[in-house]
Design an enzyme around this catalytic site. Sequence first.
Site, mmCIF file in Angstrom:
data_model
loop_
_atom_site.group_PDB
_atom_site.id
_atom_site.type_symbol
_atom_site.label_atom_id
_atom_site.label_comp_id
_atom_site.label_asym_id
_atom_site.label_seq_id
_atom_site.Cartn_x
_atom_site.Cartn_y
_atom_site.Cartn_z
ATOM 1 N N ASP A 172 -18.809 -10.901 -8.959
ATOM 2 C CA ASP A 172 -18.688 -10.099 -7.724
ATOM 3 C C ASP A 172 -17.984 -8.554 -8.134
ATOM 4 O O ASP A 172 -18.471 -7.413 -7.621
ATOM 5 C CB ASP A 172 -18.085 -10.530 -6.592
ATOM 6 N N GLU A 214 0.854 -1.297 -0.017
ATOM 7 C CA GLU A 214 0.114 -0.069 -0.202
ATOM 8 C C GLU A 214 0.984 1.247 0.185
ATOM 9 O O GLU A 214 1.999 1.264 0.821
ATOM 10 C CB GLU A 214 -0.905 0.110 1.241
#
Length: 161
Positions: free
Chosen positions: A96, A74
């Site tokens: 999904d 991240e």
Amino acid sequence: NPNLSYTSKFILQIRQGAINTYEKYGVLPSITMSQAIEESGWGRSALATLANNLFGIKADPSWTGKVVYMQTGENFSDVITAGFRAYDSWADSIEDHGKFIAENPRYAQHGFFTATDYKGQALALQNAGYATLADANGNKIYAKHLCNIIESYKLHAYDPK
């Protein structure tokens, strides 16, 4: 077919699911397929092989399905352990993904569903913050990256004319 390349086989495996989610949610097949390629490394990432998650979608509090915990990068050098959505199949992951984009208002707010082609949808994904891919100068390059994949493998052939 043993004569097909790995990339061709992967495209064939995800093609119908991508067409289905276009019909159901409005995500162009080329966008779904290019994101699956980019986010899962042609279905070979740890997340794709362990959890059938082709898109790197995290398990936020709204997710009630199975979860797998993995390390992820991240913000450049930070590595965190995050919960990711786990699926029974790639088809479930593709379904999904379409639902995720349709149900998150930020995509519509950035023009995803008013875009008329894959370039517009790719830019909307980038602007809505789907991914933080940037070049050395900090310029966002996710949309360009997806478009390069789409054009290289002619994935726009699966989009409605």
